[in-house]
Design an enzyme around this catalytic site. Structure first.
Site, mmCIF file in Angstrom:
data_model
loop_
_atom_site.group_PDB
_atom_site.id
_atom_site.type_symbol
_atom_site.label_atom_id
_atom_site.label_comp_id
_atom_site.label_asym_id
_atom_site.label_seq_id
_atom_site.Cartn_x
_atom_site.Cartn_y
_atom_site.Cartn_z
ATOM 1 N N TYR A 87 0.843 -1.201 0.000
ATOM 2 C CA TYR A 87 0.000 0.000 0.000
ATOM 3 C C TYR A 87 0.879 1.251 0.000
ATOM 4 C CZ TYR A 87 -2.946 3.707 1.931
ATOM 5 O OH TYR A 87 -3.584 4.894 2.160
ATOM 6 N N LYS A 91 1.165 4.550 -2.587
ATOM 7 C CA LYS A 91 1.030 5.934 -2.156
ATOM 8 C C LYS A 91 2.299 6.740 -2.451
ATOM 9 C CE LYS A 91 -3.227 5.918 -1.094
ATOM 10 N NZ LYS A 91 -4.148 6.809 -1.827
ATOM 11 N N VAL A 122 -7.255 8.962 9.524
ATOM 12 C CA VAL A 122 -8.541 9.646 9.414
ATOM 13 C C VAL A 122 -9.619 8.643 9.823
ATOM 14 C CG1 VAL A 122 -10.146 10.862 7.884
ATOM 15 C CG2 VAL A 122 -7.674 11.021 7.482
ATOM 16 N N GLY A 125 -13.891 4.208 7.314
ATOM 17 C CA GLY A 125 -13.997 2.758 7.351
ATOM 18 C C GLY A 125 -12.739 2.066 6.843
ATOM 19 N N LYS A 129 -11.643 -2.148 6.422
ATOM 20 C CA LYS A 129 -11.380 -2.878 5.174
ATOM 21 C C LYS A 129 -9.991 -3.500 5.192
ATOM 22 C CE LYS A 129 -14.612 -0.183 2.609
ATOM 23 N NZ LYS A 129 -15.608 -0.618 1.819
#
Length: 181
Positions: A87, A91, A122, A125, A129
């Site tokens: 991830y 980014k 932040v 949700g 996930k």
């Protein structure tokens, strides 16, 4: 989507690329499908929307538009958690693509601006996930500190959009004051 925007609103003046997705896929044991999904959402979809937004602006001679990429603090540092390493790579790509976009917009002699907003944790949700098999861990993520809120992100976008035309805000890095990294 951009065809519908053209029909309903003539085109795009401001594009906010806000899609982001993380899957718990470590580098040494992750699934290729999970990596592809992250690349498709975090890098490819953002790049496609950026291209289409720019083309919309160019067609209508919009010279003061703005493209804002919602990134992540993971696009600036790699957290010591194997489930987010890939991830983070996507980014970091957003960080590089935003700067590349800024340079291309200068080469095109336009005043369209490109900005990256990179938040830390932040309250969304997102953790649910990422840790879909462990909802208690996800909930604990948001309970451990006072997180940024959606309103904080909206205020950052408003700040960027309210900058004078001669001001290029390249990257806003923001995190909760209690967040360590």
């Amino acid at each position: 989507m951009f065809s519908a925007i053209k029909t309903l609103h003539q085109g795009v003046d401001v594009c906010i690329n806000n899609a982001g997705l993380a899957r718990p896929e470590p580098l040494l044991s992750g699934k290729t499908e999970g990596w592809r999904t992250m690349l498709d959402v975090n890098v490819m979809a953002m790049s496609i929307c950026t291209r289409e937004a720019y083309q919309s602006m160019k067609e209508r001679n919009i010279d003061d538009g703005h493209i804002i990429n919602i990134n992540s603090m993971n696009g600036h540092s790699v957290a010591p958690q194997s489930v987010v390493h890939f991830y983070s790579a996507t980014k970091y790509a957003v960080t590089a693509l935003t700067e590349g976009l800024r340079q291309e917009l200068r080469e095109a002699k336009t005043h369209i601006r490109a900005t990256c907003i990179s938040p830390g944790l932040v309250e969304t949700g997102f953790a649910f996930k990422l840790h879909d098999s462990d909802p208690e861990r996800a909930a604990a993520t948001y309970e451990s500190i006072r997180c940024l809120k959606a309103e904080d992100m909206a205020n950052a976008v408003l700040y960027v959009l309210s900058a004078p035309p001669h001001v290029q805000i390249g990257d806003i890095q923001m995190r909760p004051t209690e967040q360590l990294s």
